[in-house]
Design an enzyme around this catalytic site. Structure first.
Site, PDB file in Angstrom:
ATOM      1  N   TYR A  58       3.942   1.448  -1.185  1.00 45.78           N
ATOM      2  CA  TYR A  58       4.566   1.502  -2.514  1.00 45.78           C
ATOM      3  C   TYR A  58       3.569   2.052  -3.540  1.00 45.78           C
ATOM      4  CZ  TYR A  58       6.677  -0.131  -6.881  1.00 45.78           C
ATOM      5  OH  TYR A  58       7.203  -0.205  -8.140  1.00 45.78           O
ATOM      6  N   ASP A  59       2.340   1.522  -3.496  1.00 45.76           N
ATOM      7  CA  ASP A  59       1.317   1.993  -4.430  1.00 45.76           C
ATOM      8  C   ASP A  59       1.061   3.487  -4.270  1.00 45.76           C
ATOM      9  OD1 ASP A  59       1.059  -0.531  -5.459  1.00 45.76           O
ATOM     10  OD2 ASP A  59      -0.776  -1.017  -4.363  1.00 45.76           O
ATOM     11  N   LEU A 106      -1.239  -4.907 -14.151  1.00 50.37           N
ATOM     12  CA  LEU A 106      -2.661  -4.552 -14.223  1.00 50.37           C
ATOM     13  C   LEU A 106      -2.879  -3.185 -13.599  1.00 50.37           C
ATOM     14  CD1 LEU A 106      -4.454  -7.869 -13.142  1.00 50.37           C
ATOM     15  CD2 LEU A 106      -4.250  -6.944 -15.451  1.00 50.37           C
ATOM     16  N   CYS A 162       6.022  -3.915  37.781  1.00 52.96           N
ATOM     17  CA  CYS A 162       4.688  -3.862  37.180  1.00 52.96           C
ATOM     18  C   CYS A 162       4.268  -2.403  37.009  1.00 52.96           C
ATOM     19  CB  CYS A 162       3.681  -4.588  38.064  1.00 52.96           C
ATOM     20  SG  CYS A 162       1.953  -4.389  37.533  1.00 52.96           S
ATOM     21  N   LYS A 170      -7.275 -12.413  -6.631  1.00 54.23           N
ATOM     22  CA  LYS A 170      -5.934 -11.917  -6.950  1.00 54.23           C
ATOM     23  C   LYS A 170      -4.969 -12.466  -5.902  1.00 54.23           C
ATOM     24  CE  LYS A 170      -3.347  -7.744  -8.014  1.00 54.23           C
ATOM     25  NZ  LYS A 170      -2.257  -8.098  -7.093  1.00 54.23           N
ATOM     26  N   ASP A 172      -1.840 -13.276  -3.751  1.00 60.60           N
ATOM     27  CA  ASP A 172      -0.672 -12.495  -3.332  1.00 60.60           C
ATOM     28  C   ASP A 172       0.540 -13.414  -3.369  1.00 60.60           C
ATOM     29  OD1 ASP A 172       0.778 -10.347  -2.537  1.00 60.60           O
ATOM     30  OD2 ASP A 172       0.031 -10.279  -0.483  1.00 60.60           O
ATOM     31  N   GLU A 195       0.244 -17.979 -10.777  1.00 64.24           N
ATOM     32  CA  GLU A 195       0.773 -17.329  -9.581  1.00 64.24           C
ATOM     33  C   GLU A 195       1.234 -18.398  -8.605  1.00 64.24           C
ATOM     34  OE1 GLU A 195       1.220 -13.288  -7.887  1.00 64.24           O
ATOM     35  OE2 GLU A 195       0.659 -14.074  -9.868  1.00 64.24           O
ATOM     36  N   LYS A 234      -8.559  -3.737  -5.924  1.00 68.31           N
ATOM     37  CA  LYS A 234      -7.715  -3.939  -4.740  1.00 68.31           C
ATOM     38  C   LYS A 234      -8.523  -3.768  -3.461  1.00 68.31           C
ATOM     39  CE  LYS A 234      -3.833  -4.479  -4.575  1.00 68.31           C
ATOM     40  NZ  LYS A 234      -2.662  -3.638  -4.755  1.00 68.31           N
ATOM     41  N   ALA A 247       0.826  -1.209   0.000  1.00 71.27           N
ATOM     42  CA  ALA A 247       0.000   0.000   0.000  1.00 71.27           C
ATOM     43  C   ALA A 247       0.860   1.258   0.000  1.00 71.27           C
ATOM     44  CB  ALA A 247      -0.941  -0.005   1.204  1.00 71.27           C
ATOM     45  N   TYR A 273      -3.873 -19.125 -14.481  1.00 71.00           N
ATOM     46  CA  TYR A 273      -4.969 -18.213 -14.819  1.00 71.00           C
ATOM     47  C   TYR A 273      -5.014 -17.817 -16.291  1.00 71.00           C
ATOM     48  CZ  TYR A 273      -1.259 -14.686 -14.101  1.00 71.00           C
ATOM     49  OH  TYR A 273      -0.095 -13.959 -14.140  1.00 71.00           O
ATOM     50  N   CYS A 290       3.361 -10.506  36.542  1.00 68.58           N
ATOM     51  CA  CYS A 290       3.285  -9.767  37.797  1.00 68.58           C
ATOM     52  C   CYS A 290       2.823 -10.764  38.856  1.00 68.58           C
ATOM     53  CB  CYS A 290       2.285  -8.613  37.684  1.00 68.58           C
ATOM     54  SG  CYS A 290       1.906  -7.816  39.267  1.00 68.58           S
ATOM     55  N   LYS A 348     -11.606  -9.675 -15.691  1.00 71.09           N
ATOM     56  CA  LYS A 348     -11.244  -9.744 -17.108  1.00 71.09           C
ATOM     57  C   LYS A 348     -12.511  -9.857 -17.952  1.00 71.09           C
ATOM     58  CE  LYS A 348      -7.022 -12.383 -16.111  1.00 71.09           C
ATOM     59  NZ  LYS A 348      -6.376 -13.714 -16.234  1.00 71.09           N
ATOM     60  N   CYS A 374       0.951  -1.900  39.661  1.00 64.15           N
ATOM     61  CA  CYS A 374       1.078  -1.954  41.122  1.00 64.15           C
ATOM     62  C   CYS A 374       2.497  -1.724  41.615  1.00 64.15           C
ATOM     63  CB  CYS A 374       0.560  -3.295  41.638  1.00 64.15           C
ATOM     64  SG  CYS A 374       1.625  -4.703  41.230  1.00 64.15           S
ATOM     65  N   GLU A 377     -11.627 -13.398 -10.698  1.00 67.98           N
ATOM     66  CA  GLU A 377     -10.719 -14.380 -10.117  1.00 67.98           C
ATOM     67  C   GLU A 377     -10.032 -13.773  -8.902  1.00 67.98           C
ATOM     68  OE1 GLU A 377      -7.965 -15.529 -13.253  1.00 67.98           O
ATOM     69  OE2 GLU A 377      -9.501 -15.002 -14.732  1.00 67.98           O
ATOM     70  N   ARG A 391       8.307 -13.229 -13.861  1.00 65.41           N
ATOM     71  CA  ARG A 391       7.875 -12.131 -14.719  1.00 65.41           C
ATOM     72  C   ARG A 391       9.018 -11.178 -15.055  1.00 65.41           C
ATOM     73  NH1 ARG A 391       2.971  -8.211 -13.050  1.00 65.41           N
ATOM     74  NH2 ARG A 391       4.377  -7.732 -11.345  1.00 65.41           N
ATOM     75  N   CYS A 401      -2.791  -7.179  42.548  1.00 64.87           N
ATOM     76  CA  CYS A 401      -2.529  -6.124  41.567  1.00 64.87           C
ATOM     77  C   CYS A 401      -3.852  -5.625  40.981  1.00 64.87           C
ATOM     78  CB  CYS A 401      -1.636  -6.659  40.453  1.00 64.87           C
ATOM     79  SG  CYS A 401      -1.411  -5.499  39.082  1.00 64.87           S
TER      80      CYS A 401
END
Length: 531
Positions: free
Chosen positions: A55-56, A102, A436, A138, A140, A198, A342, A53, A250, A454, A318, A439, A136, A159, A459
């Site tokens: 990076y995106d 994509l 602790c 996705k 990871d 994948e 996403k 996230a 896929y 503890c 798709k 207490c 489909e 890839r 306590c």
């Protein structure tokens, strides 16, 4: 990072007015360097420092700058490229048909905009019949292309940058779910086909792998995707063979223009061909009609993503009609006939402000992180678990660190680890306190145990947690009597143990902050219902 990298069609690279100031140009250059750095860590080193996230977000910021100032687009901009150059650890493996990325959408509105743009490019009006799509999960994992010659396994490649990948033929051969001979008559297939898929690590296998890593005193993998990539990209195929990798296929590609083999004109038929050939195709795949049905599929799959046994971060959508693919074409990095929806990110970076210790009902002292609030997994997180002293040391998180936080579904948020490249000089390792925090009594860790306790049975922290546990959903299920409310009643001297709960009356509560006639009556009613 994920398949959904880069912008849509806004960053064209066409010349425009030179209206970008020095600050925009400097920021664009900085973003290109940052994105290239993190892409190398992710694609080549299998050791990302930041979540997908984050990076995106860098890529999106660069795409927005380039859309506003087209003259800032460079030929090697990350918004125009796919993945990263192949590692020198493996021989280069050119792809006959490029493996593209994509574009991504993150909302119903984004999905509708993509659908409207697709119809417009096809010359279809609003009154046109709804298009059919294949949805489909996705996965990871790590994208792979497997070549079969005359129906027999021939080679496999990652890839890479989309045009040239890494030759991982011997490693992929060890994956049990990859057939070495296709279960169809080779005469029915072209001489060579490329099966795209994948590679992933099931969650159970990931947990077993990390347990072995911990027992051996070796580095833990941050998530199943990193573990899958690291396992596949081993110089010794025997190591890969011991990692329980799996694959979902896929797409099947047979010729230089990217056509799908034996498809009968439909992507869904291509998937049936893959199944009949003995390749694993995800059972959650579904053909639907219209974008509203696509959106319903995405939301339904998101609601049960954590029960699948493998990690997904969205849905690949798709067009089912393959004849439309050539008409729609592609941008420099992504096809126009597919998009990735996403899910909200489950990992983000934020600042670890302090490491504190909580005391449970049995006296167990558990370290937790106080964080700069960050939205992750669909909710705002400001506290996260650190489990125990050994885990803090193993992860080497320190007060002041920029850390990766993960929240998956209803699971308690946890700190995954620090972003070491961002660590300020002089940050001291955290030490477990000796007293602790509630207490002031001694904290004791028994030999050969991971937990610290503890040992003061009186306590107040333990007493509070015992009462809160008694009232919790898993016990007496007294609605409205959570930990914060219990603390308020203990502080007011109204409750010292679980039995005192049943002595509470409405007048006792009316003088306390947050209580009025209705709320006091509701709590007493809930207590009575639990008797």
């Amino acid at each position: 990072m994920s398949e959904a990298e880069g912008p849509g069609e806004s960053a064209t690279g066409r010349p425009g007015p030179s209206d970008a100031g020095p600050s925009e140009a400097e920021r664009a250059a900085e973003l290109r360097d940052l994105i290239a750095y993190h892409a190398r860590l992710y694609h080549q080193d299998d050791a990302p420092e930041i979540p997908d996230a984050d990076y995106d977000a860098l890529v999106d910021e660069l795409a927005a700058l380039e859309a506003a100032h087209p003259e800032l687009v460079t030929p090697d901009s990350p918004t125009l490229t796919v993945g990263a150059p192949a590692s020198v650890l493996f021989s280069p493996a050119p792809h006959r048909v490029p493996m593209m990325s994509l574009d991504k959408v993150v909302s119903h509105e984004d999905l509708e905009a993509w659908g409207a743009r697709t119809k417009r490019l096809l010359g279809l009006g609003e009154e046109a019949e709804e298009l059919e799509f294949v949805c489909e999960p996705k996965i990871d994992g790590l994208s792979i292309s497997i070549t079969y010659a005359a129906g027999r396994y021939a080679r496999a490649a990652t890839r890479g940058d989309g045009r040239v990948g890494e030759d991982v033929t011997e490693n992929v051969r060890t994956i049990e779910s990859v057939p070495l001979v296709l279960a169809v008559d080779a005469s029915e297939l072209p001489d060579e086909i490329d099966v795209r898929g994948e590679v992933y690590l099931p969650i159970s296998a990931f947990e077993e792998l990390n347990a072995r890593q911990e027992d051996a005193g070796e580095r833990l993998f941050a998530n199943p995707r990193n573990a899958a990539a690291g396992s596949l990209r081993q110089r010794d195929a025997k190591v890969t063979a011991g990692r329980a990798l799996a694959i979902f296929a896929y797409q099947v590609v047979s010729d230089v223009d990217g056509g799908e083999a034996g498809a009968g004109g439909r992507h869904s038929h291509s998937l049936e061909l893959l199944r009949s050939a003995g390749l694993p195709v995800n059972g959650e795949t579904e053909r639907v009609k219209g974008l509203e049905a696509v959106y319903r599929y995405c939301k339904e799959l998101e609601s049960r993503r954590h029960g699948l046994g493998y990690e997904i971060d969205g849905v690949v959508v798709k067009l089912d009609d393959l004849s439309l693919y050539g008409r729609l074409g592609a941008t420099s990095h992504a096809p126009r006939w597919a998009v990735a929806y996403k899910f909200p990110p489950e990992e983000r970076t934020t600042r670890l402000e302090a490491i504190l210790v909580s005391i449970g009902r049995t006296g167990r002292a558990t370290p937790f992180a106080k964080l700069t609030p960050v939205k992750v997994g669909g909710s705002t997180v400001s506290l996260a678990s650190l489990h125990n002293e050994d885990q803090v040391a193993l992860k080497d998180v320190r007060e002041g660190d920029l850390v990766v936080v993960r929240k998956a579904g209803d699971v308690i948020p946890e700190v995954v680890g620090p972003v070491l490249a961002e660590r300020a000089p002089g940050l001291a390792p955290w030490r477990f306190p000796e007293r602790c925090p509630i207490c002031g009594g001694s904290l004791v860790r028994l030999e050969d145990e991971a937990d610290t306790y503890c040992v003061n049975l009186e306590c107040p922290g333990q007493r509070l947690q015992r009462i809160a546990h008694f009232a919790s959903r898993g016990a007496m299920d007294i609605e409205g009597l959570g930990e914060r409310r219990v603390w308020q009643l203990v502080e007011a001297g109204l409750v010292n143990d679980a039995a005192d709960i049943y002595r509470l009356a409405e007048p006792d509560l009316l003088g306390l902050e947050g209580f009025a006639d209705l709320s006091a009556r509701n709590l007493v009613t809930a207590i009575d219902a639990s008797r």
